[in-house]
Design a protein around this motif. Structure first.
Motif, PDB file in Angstrom:
ATOM      1  N   GLU A  70       0.837  -1.199   0.000  1.00 35.02           N
ATOM      2  CA  GLU A  70       0.000   0.000   0.000  1.00 35.02           C
ATOM      3  C   GLU A  70       0.870   1.246   0.000  1.00 35.02           C
ATOM      4  N   GLY A  71       0.406   2.294  -0.639  1.00 34.84           N
ATOM      5  CA  GLY A  71       1.061   3.589  -0.608  1.00 34.84           C
ATOM      6  C   GLY A  71       2.076   3.825  -1.703  1.00 34.84           C
ATOM      7  N   GLU A  72       2.243   2.871  -2.607  1.00 31.64           N
ATOM      8  CA  GLU A  72       3.246   3.041  -3.663  1.00 31.64           C
ATOM      9  C   GLU A  72       2.877   4.118  -4.668  1.00 31.64           C
ATOM     10  N   ASP A  73       1.605   4.403  -4.816  1.00 31.36           N
ATOM     11  CA  ASP A  73       1.202   5.417  -5.788  1.00 31.36           C
ATOM     12  C   ASP A  73       1.768   6.790  -5.427  1.00 31.36           C
ATOM     13  N   ILE A  74       1.838   7.117  -4.144  1.00 34.06           N
ATOM     14  CA  ILE A  74       2.379   8.406  -3.700  1.00 34.06           C
ATOM     15  C   ILE A  74       3.843   8.259  -3.298  1.00 34.06           C
ATOM     16  N   GLY A  75       4.155   7.237  -2.517  1.00 33.36           N
ATOM     17  CA  GLY A  75       5.537   6.950  -2.173  1.00 33.36           C
ATOM     18  C   GLY A  75       6.078   7.625  -0.926  1.00 33.36           C
ATOM     19  N   GLU A  76       5.252   8.347  -0.195  1.00 25.59           N
ATOM     20  CA  GLU A  76       5.745   8.964   1.037  1.00 25.59           C
ATOM     21  C   GLU A  76       5.805   7.960   2.182  1.00 25.59           C
ATOM     22  N   TRP A  77       4.853   7.020   2.205  1.00 22.69           N
ATOM     23  CA  TRP A  77       4.816   5.958   3.207  1.00 22.69           C
ATOM     24  C   TRP A  77       4.317   4.712   2.504  1.00 22.69           C
ATOM     25  N   VAL A  78       5.206   3.745   2.340  1.00 19.08           N
ATOM     26  CA  VAL A  78       4.848   2.506   1.658  1.00 19.08           C
ATOM     27  C   VAL A  78       4.855   1.387   2.696  1.00 19.08           C
ATOM     28  N   LEU A  79       3.786   0.612   2.711  1.00 18.53           N
ATOM     29  CA  LEU A  79       3.659  -0.514   3.622  1.00 18.53           C
ATOM     30  C   LEU A  79       3.671  -1.796   2.794  1.00 18.53           C
ATOM     31  N   VAL A  80       4.545  -2.735   3.188  1.00 21.42           N
ATOM     32  CA  VAL A  80       4.607  -4.025   2.516  1.00 21.42           C
ATOM     33  C   VAL A  80       4.225  -5.085   3.543  1.00 21.42           C
ATOM     34  N   ASP A  81       3.126  -5.801   3.287  1.00 25.26           N
ATOM     35  CA  ASP A  81       2.646  -6.854   4.181  1.00 25.26           C
ATOM     36  C   ASP A  81       3.225  -8.179   3.703  1.00 25.26           C
ATOM     37  N   CYS A  82       4.144  -8.727   4.493  1.00 24.14           N
ATOM     38  CA  CYS A  82       4.806  -9.988   4.157  1.00 24.14           C
ATOM     39  C   CYS A  82       4.269 -11.132   5.011  1.00 24.14           C
ATOM     40  N   GLY A  83       3.055 -10.994   5.515  1.00 24.37           N
ATOM     41  CA  GLY A  83       2.457 -12.035   6.340  1.00 24.37           C
ATOM     42  C   GLY A  83       2.886 -11.911   7.790  1.00 24.37           C
ATOM     43  N   ASP A  84       3.956 -12.591   8.164  1.00 27.03           N
ATOM     44  CA  ASP A  84       4.443 -12.554   9.546  1.00 27.03           C
ATOM     45  C   ASP A  84       5.241 -11.297   9.858  1.00 27.03           C
ATOM     46  N   ALA A  85       5.518 -10.482   8.858  1.00 24.31           N
ATOM     47  CA  ALA A  85       6.264  -9.236   9.054  1.00 24.31           C
ATOM     48  C   ALA A  85       5.612  -8.125   8.236  1.00 24.31           C
ATOM     49  N   ILE A  86       5.550  -6.958   8.841  1.00 25.24           N
ATOM     50  CA  ILE A  86       5.027  -5.766   8.178  1.00 25.24           C
ATOM     51  C   ILE A  86       6.186  -4.782   8.037  1.00 25.24           C
ATOM     52  N   VAL A  87       6.376  -4.265   6.823  1.00 25.70           N
ATOM     53  CA  VAL A  87       7.474  -3.342   6.554  1.00 25.70           C
ATOM     54  C   VAL A  87       6.892  -1.959   6.291  1.00 25.70           C
TER      55      VAL A  87
END
Length: 163
Positions: A70-87
């Motif tokens: 989420e958030g890649e369209d703007i790029g100020e805060w991008v969240l990557v959900d990897c299941g057991d880890a959230i980046v």
């Protein structure tokens, strides 16, 4: 996928694109939804997008799965959900404002960050002792929080200290 292997893949992906101030936190005691929160900074929209892409690539190479981004369209805060880890990959101003470390950061995980090698990649390491739990033990003195900080200062920190 083993949480240590997932965590290492994520940190490797962040280091490959030169993320700043990478922090890993054990959140298994706070929520059952995920075991790790990883917070890193990127200096521009382009870098935060590239960091997210690198994390996705490294996790997939390691055999992990990406739930969503989420958030890649703007790029100020991008969240990557990897299941057991959230980046969480944020630009410095947003990271300072939202202060995610205060929410998730009471149990930092020791991750050795290394400089880029001759082969072009930095790698995260396992805890120093195989029998040692990977989370820091806090004795109330604040030593655990100090031990989790990288030894080197980022260029942004040096600039603010010299100002």
């Amino acid at each position: 996928m083993d949480i240590r292997k997932l965590q290492r893949a994520i940190v490797d992906g962040l280091e490959d694109v030169k993320a700043q101030d990478i922090r890993v936190f054990n959140t298994s005691h706070l929520t059952e939804l995920f075991d790790r929160v990883i917070v890193a900074s990127g200096t521009s929209n382009r870098q935060t997008k590239a960091l997210a892409s690198s994390v996705r690539e490294k996790v997939k190479e390691a055999g992990g799965e990406i739930i969503s981004t989420e958030g890649e369209d703007i790029g100020e805060w991008v969240l990557v959900d990897c299941g057991d880890a959230i980046v969480h990959i944020l630009q410095p101003a947003l990271r300072q404002y939202y202060n995610l470390e205060e929410i998730w950061g009471d149990k930092p995980v020791r991750v050795k960050l290394t400089n880029t090698s001759a082969f072009g990649g930095a790698r995260a390491s396992e805890p120093l002792d195989a029998d040692e739990d990977e989370e820091e033990q806090d004795d109330g003195s604040g030593a655990a929080a100090r031990a989790s900080k990288p030894a080197r200062k980022t260029a942004a920190k040096r600039r603010t200290q010299n100002s």
